[in-house]
Scaffold this motif. Sequence first.
Motif, PDB file in Angstrom:
ATOM      1  N   CYS A  19       3.736   5.818  -5.358  1.00 10.26           N
ATOM      2  CA  CYS A  19       4.110   5.559  -6.931  1.00 10.26           C
ATOM      3  C   CYS A  19       5.414   5.135  -7.365  1.00 10.26           C
ATOM      4  O   CYS A  19       6.118   5.684  -8.281  1.00 10.26           O
ATOM      5  CB  CYS A  19       3.726   6.738  -7.789  1.00 10.26           C
ATOM      6  N   GLU A  71       8.901   2.265  -6.150  1.00  8.32           N
ATOM      7  CA  GLU A  71       9.310   0.883  -5.291  1.00  8.32           C
ATOM      8  C   GLU A  71       9.849   1.647  -4.087  1.00  8.32           C
ATOM      9  O   GLU A  71      11.036   2.312  -4.351  1.00  8.32           O
ATOM     10  CB  GLU A  71      10.133   0.080  -6.346  1.00  8.32           C
ATOM     11  N   CYS A 114       0.594   5.431 -12.076  1.00  9.59           N
ATOM     12  CA  CYS A 114       1.993   5.965 -11.672  1.00  9.59           C
ATOM     13  C   CYS A 114       2.607   6.653 -12.944  1.00  9.59           C
ATOM     14  O   CYS A 114       2.519   6.101 -13.913  1.00  9.59           O
ATOM     15  CB  CYS A 114       2.776   4.837 -11.011  1.00  9.59           C
ATOM     16  N   ASN A 157       3.275  -4.692  -8.728  1.00  9.25           N
ATOM     17  CA  ASN A 157       2.824  -4.186  -9.658  1.00  9.25           C
ATOM     18  C   ASN A 157       2.521  -2.790  -9.102  1.00  9.25           C
ATOM     19  O   ASN A 157       1.352  -2.634  -8.517  1.00  9.25           O
ATOM     20  CB  ASN A 157       1.896  -4.942 -10.423  1.00  9.25           C
ATOM     21  N   LEU A 158       2.658  -1.754  -9.626  1.00  6.39           N
ATOM     22  CA  LEU A 158       2.416  -0.279  -9.182  1.00  6.39           C
ATOM     23  C   LEU A 158       1.012   0.180  -9.933  1.00  6.39           C
ATOM     24  O   LEU A 158       0.482   1.135  -9.447  1.00  6.39           O
ATOM     25  CB  LEU A 158       3.469   0.652  -9.257  1.00  6.39           C
ATOM     26  N   GLY A 159       0.764  -0.394 -10.982  1.00  7.85           N
ATOM     27  CA  GLY A 159      -0.538  -0.040 -11.451  1.00  7.85           C
ATOM     28  C   GLY A 159      -0.416   0.952 -12.665  1.00  7.85           C
ATOM     29  O   GLY A 159       0.850   1.439 -12.971  1.00  7.85           O
ATOM     30  N   ASP A 209       0.960  -1.064  -0.032  1.00 10.29           N
ATOM     31  CA  ASP A 209      -0.039  -0.076  -0.049  1.00 10.29           C
ATOM     32  C   ASP A 209       0.936   1.343  -0.038  1.00 10.29           C
ATOM     33  O   ASP A 209       0.449   2.166  -0.700  1.00 10.29           O
ATOM     34  CB  ASP A 209      -0.879  -0.069   1.134  1.00 10.29           C
ATOM     35  N   GLN A 217       3.741   1.476  -1.391  1.00 14.35           N
ATOM     36  CA  GLN A 217       4.344   1.703  -2.434  1.00 14.35           C
ATOM     37  C   GLN A 217       3.440   2.260  -3.611  1.00 14.35           C
ATOM     38  O   GLN A 217       3.768   3.012  -4.371  1.00 14.35           O
ATOM     39  CB  GLN A 217       5.053   0.305  -3.078  1.00 14.35           C
ATOM     40  N   ARG A 218       2.299   1.746  -3.392  1.00 15.79           N
ATOM     41  CA  ARG A 218       1.272   2.340  -4.277  1.00 15.79           C
ATOM     42  C   ARG A 218       1.039   3.753  -4.448  1.00 15.79           C
ATOM     43  O   ARG A 218       0.870   4.578  -5.116  1.00 15.79           O
ATOM     44  CB  ARG A 218      -0.029   1.442  -4.319  1.00 15.79           C
ATOM     45  N   GLU A 219       1.176   4.390  -2.955  1.00 22.35           N
ATOM     46  CA  GLU A 219       0.949   5.542  -2.544  1.00 22.35           C
ATOM     47  C   GLU A 219       2.020   6.807  -3.150  1.00 22.35           C
ATOM     48  O   GLU A 219       1.559   7.650  -3.517  1.00 22.35           O
ATOM     49  CB  GLU A 219       0.729   5.921  -1.137  1.00 22.35           C
TER      50      GLU A 219
END
Length: 148
Positions: free
Chosen positions: A62, A64, A148, A143-145, A56, A58-60
């Motif tokens: 954007c 690694e 980003c 996987n950051l999606g 979570d 990392q996703r926020e």
Amino acid sequence: MAADTNSPARCDGDGAVRPRAVTFAAVAAALMVPLLVVAGVVTSLYTQEIQHEWADRQREACRELPFLVLEYAAGWAGLVLGVAAVAVCVLLARRLRGRYGLRLGETWPGLLAGISVWFSVLTIPMELIQLYVVHTAAAAGINLGDGC
């Protein structure tokens, strides 16, 4: 004459005096087995929570982020605690057999440890799988999606 239950020794039917098998150390060791089993499972499963929080963050951000050493520590600690439960039970069994000539199930602390250790034997494979997941997740990244 009534026997004193608090005495450090007891008489056999033959009149021979032998030390009591239910001592504070035996009770403490017997209680350690289920506590170590539960602590190993909880610690090992906590790696999943650490993994989700790391993903979570990392996703926020954007990007690694470095893999947490805490997750490695929790994975290894879960396995060590599970194996330690087995080791404590084996040491208690050896003490009861060597010092008192009793089997593990012939005293209530030994019976408690003996029953509890089977749960540890069942949970050690789960702890090994969790440790494997920790090491593969660290190598795989996340996987950051597309955002980003």
